[in-house]
Design a protein around this motif. Sequence first.
Motif, short mmCIF file in Angstrom:
data_model
loop_
_atom_site.label_atom_id
_atom_site.label_comp_id
_atom_site.label_asym_id
_atom_site.label_seq_id
_atom_site.Cartn_x
_atom_site.Cartn_y
_atom_site.Cartn_z
N HIS A 118 1.01 -0.91 -0.18
CA HIS A 118 -0.04 -0.01 -0.12
C HIS A 118 0.75 0.98 0.16
O HIS A 118 0.55 2.29 0.90
CB HIS A 118 -0.96 -0.15 1.03
N LYS A 119 1.71 1.21 -1.12
CA LYS A 119 2.49 2.53 -1.25
C LYS A 119 1.94 3.73 -1.85
O LYS A 119 1.12 3.68 -2.66
CB LYS A 119 3.79 2.12 -1.95
N GLU A 120 1.70 4.81 -0.92
CA GLU A 120 0.97 6.16 -1.40
C GLU A 120 1.68 6.89 -2.55
O GLU A 120 2.60 6.92 -2.71
CB GLU A 120 0.73 6.98 -0.18
N LEU A 121 0.82 6.92 -3.59
CA LEU A 121 1.02 7.81 -4.72
C LEU A 121 0.60 9.07 -4.25
O LEU A 121 -0.14 9.69 -3.43
CB LEU A 121 0.24 7.28 -5.84
N ALA A 122 1.04 10.26 -5.36
CA ALA A 122 0.89 11.64 -5.05
C ALA A 122 -0.58 12.03 -4.82
O ALA A 122 -0.82 13.22 -4.27
CB ALA A 122 1.60 12.22 -6.35
N ASP A 123 -1.49 11.14 -5.43
CA ASP A 123 -2.91 11.62 -5.50
C ASP A 123 -3.50 11.10 -4.19
O ASP A 123 -4.83 11.10 -4.18
CB ASP A 123 -3.71 11.25 -6.82
N GLY A 124 -2.86 10.31 -3.48
CA GLY A 124 -3.79 9.81 -2.25
C GLY A 124 -4.13 8.28 -2.25
O GLY A 124 -4.23 7.33 -1.47
N SER A 125 -4.04 7.73 -3.68
CA SER A 125 -4.26 6.50 -3.84
C SER A 125 -2.94 5.61 -3.32
O SER A 125 -1.89 6.15 -3.28
CB SER A 125 -4.50 6.08 -5.31
N THR A 126 -3.34 4.23 -3.21
CA THR A 126 -2.04 3.29 -2.84
C THR A 126 -2.09 2.20 -3.89
O THR A 126 -2.99 1.88 -4.46
CB THR A 126 -2.31 2.81 -1.48
N ALA A 127 -0.83 1.81 -3.96
CA ALA A 127 -0.51 0.47 -4.86
C ALA A 127 0.54 -0.34 -4.47
O ALA A 127 1.29 -0.02 -3.49
CB ALA A 127 -0.25 1.40 -6.22
N LEU A 128 0.78 -1.29 -5.27
CA LEU A 128 1.82 -2.48 -4.90
C LEU A 128 3.14 -1.67 -5.39
O LEU A 128 3.35 -0.98 -6.35
CB LEU A 128 1.77 -3.49 -5.60
N PHE A 129 4.36 -1.86 -4.71
CA PHE A 129 5.51 -1.18 -4.99
C PHE A 129 6.74 -2.17 -4.48
O PHE A 129 6.59 -2.97 -3.54
CB PHE A 129 5.68 0.07 -3.87
N LEU A 130 7.83 -2.02 -5.15
CA LEU A 130 9.04 -2.72 -5.03
C LEU A 130 10.16 -1.81 -4.74
O LEU A 130 10.38 -1.07 -5.79
CB LEU A 130 9.34 -3.79 -6.07
N GLU A 131 10.76 -1.83 -3.78
CA GLU A 131 11.85 -0.94 -3.43
C GLU A 131 13.23 -1.86 -3.82
O GLU A 131 13.55 -2.73 -2.87
CB GLU A 131 11.87 -0.50 -2.14
N LYS A 132 14.07 -1.77 -4.81
CA LYS A 132 15.02 -2.71 -5.37
C LYS A 132 15.94 -3.04 -4.23
O LYS A 132 16.48 -3.92 -3.85
CB LYS A 132 15.41 -2.14 -6.70
N ALA A 133 16.56 -1.95 -3.69
CA ALA A 133 17.74 -1.84 -2.83
C ALA A 133 17.13 -2.53 -1.45
O ALA A 133 17.84 -3.41 -0.90
CB ALA A 133 18.01 -0.45 -2.21
N LYS A 134 15.88 -2.38 -1.00
CA LYS A 134 15.46 -3.19 0.11
C LYS A 134 15.20 -4.60 -0.12
O LYS A 134 15.60 -5.37 0.75
CB LYS A 134 14.24 -2.59 0.54
N ILE A 135 15.07 -5.04 -1.20
CA ILE A 135 14.89 -6.45 -1.73
C ILE A 135 16.28 -7.05 -1.60
O ILE A 135 16.48 -8.24 -1.07
CB ILE A 135 14.36 -6.66 -3.05
N GLU A 136 17.25 -6.34 -2.16
CA GLU A 136 18.53 -6.90 -2.14
C GLU A 136 19.03 -7.03 -0.95
O GLU A 136 20.17 -7.89 -0.87
CB GLU A 136 19.33 -5.91 -3.25
N ALA A 137 18.66 -6.42 -0.09
CA ALA A 137 19.30 -6.40 1.43
C ALA A 137 18.50 -7.23 2.29
O ALA A 137 18.72 -7.42 3.40
CB ALA A 137 19.50 -5.19 2.16
N MET A 138 17.40 -7.85 1.95
CA MET A 138 16.19 -8.25 2.88
C MET A 138 16.41 -9.87 2.92
O MET A 138 16.65 -10.50 2.11
CB MET A 138 14.94 -7.73 2.41
N ASP A 139 16.18 -10.23 4.22
CA ASP A 139 15.94 -11.83 4.36
C ASP A 139 14.68 -12.03 3.87
O ASP A 139 13.72 -11.54 4.23
CB ASP A 139 16.15 -12.01 6.05
#
Length: 362
Positions: A118-139
């Motif tokens: 539920h990553k928030e977009l500029a208009d206030g809606s939310t959507a599925l999001f991938l943060e690449k650096a977080k994935i690369e460091a995540m267990d």
Amino acid sequence: MRMVFRWYGEGNDTVTLRQIKQIPGVEGIVWALHDVPAGEEWPMDKIAAYKELADTYGLHLEVVESVNVHEDIKLGLPTRERYIDNYKKTIEKLASVGVKVVCYNFMPVFDWVRTDMHKELADGSTALFLEKAKIEAMDPRELVRAIAGNPDFTMPGWEPERLARLSELFDAYREVTEDDLRDNLRYFLEQIIPTAERCGIRMAIHPDDPPYSVFGLPRVVKHAADLRAILGFADSTANGITLCSGSLGVRQGNDIPAMAREFAGRIPFAHLRNVRVYENGDFIETSHRAEDGTVDMCGIVQALHETGFGGYARPDHGRHIWEEQCRPGYGLYDRALGIMYLWGIWDSLGRGKQTKREAFSV
């Protein structure tokens, strides 16, 4: 283009069949038996129950997504023969109720990956999001807790029985290369396609989501070269692809309109959605409108139109708008808006051509 809408079943979806029926141009549902573990034969009584429900609302169930492929098949273990046999029996049962397309994927362990539902977009809606650096460091276990821990909705591709074996599965894939996985896919298709041909069903492999290695796992459905190779594993129209603009669209260099033209005739199913990809590799799912993302939505629909695409399409994921409480990515409102946007492009391309379509039936 034949428009369909993904539905998770009675009691497992905030969207109703009555609502789906009211979306202009939608003729059927995309469905699956989400409570049947991967590799098991689908029970005929449960299949028949879906058919009865769809018939009640004048909707067909010609597209299934997904009949999940057991990990032993992807790993090429001797036990795969049992699961392949179950897969064949399921195909035969699905054909008996009118199914024409089976969407599936060959992604190890995880069907899809996001870091925020539920990553928030500029208009206030939310959507599925991938943060690449977080994935690369995540267990990966941290990701499992975040996604599979949702008590309200089952998430496709994140089945509890599979994720309970997470450490075991990662150990099993430690020595599996992309070439190994590709060979195992080839074997699967060599076994499955004759049954699909006989039953009049087209298999449609879904691209990797995202289309690159995650957590060191091999991926083999990333770009045009991969799709070209897969179609060559079994030279049959029963061996096809699901053209997913959202999955393929996050990989730099993927020309999706060109793929639609090259693989015309081998695309029984299309997932049409937009994403915005950032310079650092992060991406977020947006509205379907072309200018809201980085995917050439107009060009993709135009390519499908020009090549005479008569397969099934669905709007795929949507944002969460107007305070809708729903399964992440699978609400009613934004997907319905997406359908009307796609129809707008499609119909504008057909102006001047003789068409016969009933707008409403009483």
